[in-house]
Design a protein around this motif. Structure first.
Motif, PDB file in Angstrom:
ATOM      1  N   GLY A   1       0.790  -1.219   0.000  1.00 58.34           N
ATOM      2  CA  GLY A   1       0.000   0.000   0.000  1.00 58.34           C
ATOM      3  C   GLY A   1       0.816   1.260   0.000  1.00 58.34           C
ATOM      4  O   GLY A   1       0.268   2.343   0.130  1.00 58.34           O
ATOM      5  N   THR A   2       2.180   1.157  -0.146  1.00 58.62           N
ATOM      6  CA  THR A   2       3.003   2.359  -0.062  1.00 58.62           C
ATOM      7  C   THR A   2       2.814   3.271  -1.261  1.00 58.62           C
ATOM      8  O   THR A   2       3.092   4.458  -1.180  1.00 58.62           O
ATOM      9  N   LEU A   3       2.351   2.724  -2.409  1.00 53.05           N
ATOM     10  CA  LEU A   3       2.168   3.546  -3.593  1.00 53.05           C
ATOM     11  C   LEU A   3       0.771   4.150  -3.659  1.00 53.05           C
ATOM     12  O   LEU A   3       0.487   4.943  -4.535  1.00 53.05           O
ATOM     13  N   LEU A   4      -0.079   3.738  -2.773  1.00 51.10           N
ATOM     14  CA  LEU A   4      -1.424   4.301  -2.755  1.00 51.10           C
ATOM     15  C   LEU A   4      -1.397   5.697  -2.144  1.00 51.10           C
ATOM     16  O   LEU A   4      -0.564   5.996  -1.289  1.00 51.10           O
ATOM     17  N   LYS A   5      -2.319   6.509  -2.583  1.00 53.00           N
ATOM     18  CA  LYS A   5      -2.390   7.879  -2.092  1.00 53.00           C
ATOM     19  C   LYS A   5      -3.679   8.088  -1.298  1.00 53.00           C
ATOM     20  O   LYS A   5      -4.719   7.518  -1.637  1.00 53.00           O
ATOM     21  N   PRO A   6      -3.647   8.906  -0.284  1.00 57.84           N
ATOM     22  CA  PRO A   6      -4.889   9.232   0.437  1.00 57.84           C
ATOM     23  C   PRO A   6      -5.773  10.137  -0.416  1.00 57.84           C
ATOM     24  O   PRO A   6      -5.286  10.881  -1.263  1.00 57.84           O
ATOM     25  N   VAL A   7      -7.062  10.095  -0.180  1.00 54.68           N
ATOM     26  CA  VAL A   7      -8.006  10.923  -0.926  1.00 54.68           C
ATOM     27  C   VAL A   7      -7.892  12.372  -0.458  1.00 54.68           C
ATOM     28  O   VAL A   7      -7.282  12.671   0.570  1.00 54.68           O
ATOM     29  N   THR A   8      -8.471  13.263  -1.228  1.00 51.77           N
ATOM     30  CA  THR A   8      -8.427  14.691  -0.895  1.00 51.77           C
ATOM     31  C   THR A   8      -9.839  15.270  -0.857  1.00 51.77           C
ATOM     32  O   THR A   8     -10.793  14.650  -1.329  1.00 51.77           O
ATOM     33  N   ASN A   9      -9.952  16.464  -0.310  1.00 53.87           N
ATOM     34  CA  ASN A   9     -11.194  17.228  -0.279  1.00 53.87           C
ATOM     35  C   ASN A   9     -12.348  16.430   0.342  1.00 53.87           C
ATOM     36  O   ASN A   9     -13.405  16.259  -0.263  1.00 53.87           O
ATOM     37  N   VAL A  10     -12.130  15.957   1.548  1.00 53.74           N
ATOM     38  CA  VAL A  10     -13.167  15.221   2.278  1.00 53.74           C
ATOM     39  C   VAL A  10     -14.105  16.228   2.945  1.00 53.74           C
ATOM     40  O   VAL A  10     -13.668  17.058   3.742  1.00 53.74           O
ATOM     41  N   THR A  11     -15.381  16.152   2.611  1.00 51.84           N
ATOM     42  CA  THR A  11     -16.350  17.123   3.128  1.00 51.84           C
ATOM     43  C   THR A  11     -17.631  16.428   3.575  1.00 51.84           C
ATOM     44  O   THR A  11     -17.948  15.322   3.112  1.00 51.84           O
TER      45      THR A  11
ATOM     46  N   TRP B   1     -15.772  12.829  -1.092  1.00 56.22           N
ATOM     47  CA  TRP B   1     -14.356  13.099  -1.318  1.00 56.22           C
ATOM     48  C   TRP B   1     -14.065  13.009  -2.812  1.00 56.22           C
ATOM     49  O   TRP B   1     -14.900  12.572  -3.603  1.00 56.22           O
ATOM     50  N   GLU B   2     -12.870  13.447  -3.192  1.00 55.04           N
ATOM     51  CA  GLU B   2     -12.475  13.420  -4.592  1.00 55.04           C
ATOM     52  C   GLU B   2     -11.803  12.094  -4.936  1.00 55.04           C
ATOM     53  O   GLU B   2     -11.003  11.570  -4.157  1.00 55.04           O
ATOM     54  N   LYS B   3     -12.117  11.582  -6.101  1.00 54.97           N
ATOM     55  CA  LYS B   3     -11.551  10.324  -6.562  1.00 54.97           C
ATOM     56  C   LYS B   3     -10.080  10.519  -6.910  1.00 54.97           C
ATOM     57  O   LYS B   3      -9.688  11.546  -7.453  1.00 54.97           O
ATOM     58  N   ILE B   4      -9.268   9.531  -6.563  1.00 56.55           N
ATOM     59  CA  ILE B   4      -7.862   9.573  -6.931  1.00 56.55           C
ATOM     60  C   ILE B   4      -7.620   8.609  -8.079  1.00 56.55           C
ATOM     61  O   ILE B   4      -8.404   7.688  -8.323  1.00 56.55           O
ATOM     62  N   SER B   5      -6.522   8.830  -8.810  1.00 52.74           N
ATOM     63  CA  SER B   5      -6.206   7.985  -9.958  1.00 52.74           C
ATOM     64  C   SER B   5      -5.757   6.606  -9.489  1.00 52.74           C
ATOM     65  O   SER B   5      -5.268   6.425  -8.380  1.00 52.74           O
ATOM     66  N   GLY B   6      -5.953   5.646 -10.368  1.00 47.85           N
ATOM     67  CA  GLY B   6      -5.536   4.293 -10.038  1.00 47.85           C
ATOM     68  C   GLY B   6      -6.725   3.373  -9.809  1.00 47.85           C
ATOM     69  O   GLY B   6      -7.872   3.804  -9.658  1.00 47.85           O
ATOM     70  N   ASP B   7      -6.421   2.097  -9.770  1.00 43.50           N
ATOM     71  CA  ASP B   7      -7.448   1.075  -9.570  1.00 43.50           C
ATOM     72  C   ASP B   7      -7.602   0.848  -8.072  1.00 43.50           C
ATOM     73  O   ASP B   7      -6.966  -0.046  -7.493  1.00 43.50           O
ATOM     74  N   VAL B   8      -8.433   1.682  -7.442  1.00 49.33           N
ATOM     75  CA  VAL B   8      -8.537   1.671  -5.983  1.00 49.33           C
ATOM     76  C   VAL B   8      -9.994   1.551  -5.540  1.00 49.33           C
ATOM     77  O   VAL B   8     -10.926   1.803  -6.313  1.00 49.33           O
ATOM     78  N   VAL B   9     -10.146   1.191  -4.283  1.00 54.76           N
ATOM     79  CA  VAL B   9     -11.461   1.160  -3.631  1.00 54.76           C
ATOM     80  C   VAL B   9     -11.310   1.859  -2.280  1.00 54.76           C
ATOM     81  O   VAL B   9     -10.199   2.076  -1.796  1.00 54.76           O
ATOM     82  N   TYR B  10     -12.462   2.193  -1.680  1.00 55.38           N
ATOM     83  CA  TYR B  10     -12.447   2.979  -0.447  1.00 55.38           C
ATOM     84  C   TYR B  10     -13.271   2.293   0.638  1.00 55.38           C
ATOM     85  O   TYR B  10     -14.282   1.639   0.361  1.00 55.38           O
ATOM     86  N   THR B  11     -12.826   2.484   1.856  1.00 54.15           N
ATOM     87  CA  THR B  11     -13.576   2.050   3.032  1.00 54.15           C
ATOM     88  C   THR B  11     -13.708   3.244   3.974  1.00 54.15           C
ATOM     89  O   THR B  11     -12.737   3.971   4.201  1.00 54.15           O
ATOM     90  N   VAL B  12     -14.912   3.439   4.504  1.00 51.92           N
ATOM     91  CA  VAL B  12     -15.184   4.582   5.379  1.00 51.92           C
ATOM     92  C   VAL B  12     -15.511   4.062   6.778  1.00 51.92           C
ATOM     93  O   VAL B  12     -16.252   3.089   6.943  1.00 51.92           O
ATOM     94  N   ARG B  13     -14.956   4.740   7.758  1.00 55.68           N
ATOM     95  CA  ARG B  13     -15.319   4.453   9.136  1.00 55.68           C
ATOM     96  C   ARG B  13     -15.554   5.780   9.850  1.00 55.68           C
ATOM     97  O   ARG B  13     -14.999   6.817   9.486  1.00 55.68           O
ATOM     98  N   VAL B  14     -16.409   5.743  10.870  1.00 56.95           N
ATOM     99  CA  VAL B  14     -16.784   6.969  11.575  1.00 56.95           C
ATOM    100  C   VAL B  14     -16.820   6.692  13.066  1.00 56.95           C
ATOM    101  O   VAL B  14     -17.162   5.579  13.511  1.00 56.95           O
ATOM    102  N   ALA B  15     -16.454   7.699  13.836  1.00 58.53           N
ATOM    103  CA  ALA B  15     -16.495   7.591  15.295  1.00 58.53           C
ATOM    104  C   ALA B  15     -16.899   8.931  15.876  1.00 58.53           C
ATOM    105  O   ALA B  15     -16.667   9.989  15.281  1.00 58.53           O
TER     106      ALA B  15
END
Length: 280
Positions: A22-32, A44-58
């Protein structure tokens, strides 16, 4: 030649390992956050690459939670309303980025943290609906319906704004005589408001939710007007006026079209009579 091939192979292996970890993966930006009547979505804004996202909240008062619908997904938004039912809590979310081709998530992926949100203060309030009834010739009754929210009781039924804000919820009522520029304002603390009016005069009304603490306003409703004739009241809005105007224009166009058609037909019938053929 052999050493070059070995170097290339090692580079490929390192590159693959880097992706796997996961070192080449980038964090997402503009989380609102986007919250309306307590329907709360993280974007949030999509980043380039073949990626998926997981969201957690507390929350400050709750531990980290995930939704199955927002785990390893390609979408760039997540509805977290069901995990944010305590409107007095302050929540923070995280968006984790994973490679879609790798299911082994042993390493900590890159993530972006959202700004905190406190729903009582930050959710936007929509418009309320109301009915107008004439009680006497000199009095009008407004019956206001509290807007529903997306916060639920333990039995899963939806709470209203009043269930959440209680006496902090009032309504700013704006009313005026029809075709008059002078407007008056009154505050309705309850769902029923009685107003003294001039007999035989048409009045128009619009309402707006107002939260006294935390201080904020909701959206204004469309306006409704009474009829100055008798006790009959009708609901009027810009759409209704437009529909009436369109119907009148359509009827006028039909009448004009029929009149033109009849005139042309009559003229065509009179031409042979006005210019008879002369016998040879």
């Amino acid at each position: 030649m052999g050493s070059a091939a070995i170097t290339l192979g090692l580079a490929f292996i390192c590159l693959h390992c880097g992706r796997a970890s996961g070192t080449l993966l980038k964090p997402v930006t503009n989380v609102t956050w986007k919250s309306f009547n307590f329907l709360t979505t993280l974007q949030w804004e999509k980043i380039s690459g073949d990626v998926v996202y997981t969201v957690r909240v507390a929350g400050i008062k709750s531990n980290w939670k995930k939704k199955p619908e927002c785990t390893r997904m390609a979408s760039t938004s997540c509805d977290l309303t069901s995990l944010m039912q305590n409107v007095t809590d302050t929540y923070t979310a995280e968006v984790l980025t994973f490679s879609s081709s790798i299911t082994d998530e042993t390493d900590e992926p890159p993530y972006t943290k959202s700004p905190p949100i406190q729903l009582l203060k930050e959710t936007k309030i929509g418009r309320a609906t109301f009915k107008v009834n004439k009680t006497t010739n000199a009095q009008i009754q407004l019956t206001i319906e509290d807007p529903l929210t997306h916060i639920r009781f333990s039995n899963k039924t939806l709470k209203t704004l009043r269930d959440i804000y209680g006496p902090e919820l009032v309504y700013k009522v704006l009313y005026w005589k029809d075709r008059s520029s002078g407007k008056k304002t009154v505050i309705a603390k309850d769902q029923v408001l009685i107003l003294d009016v001039d007999p035989g005069v048409s009045y128009c009304f619009t309402i707006q939710p107002h939260i006294k603490s935390p201080y904020k306003y909701g959206q204004k409703s469309s306006f409704q007007c009474t009829s100055s004739k008798g006790d009959f009241l009708s609901d009027y809005s810009i759409g209704v006026y437009a529909l009436i105007g369109f119907g009148a224009l359509l009827l006028l166009s039909i009448i004009i079209g029929i009149s033109v058609y009849l005139c042309r037909r009559k003229t065509a019938q009179n031409v042979p009579e006005a210019n008879p053929l002369k016998p040879v």
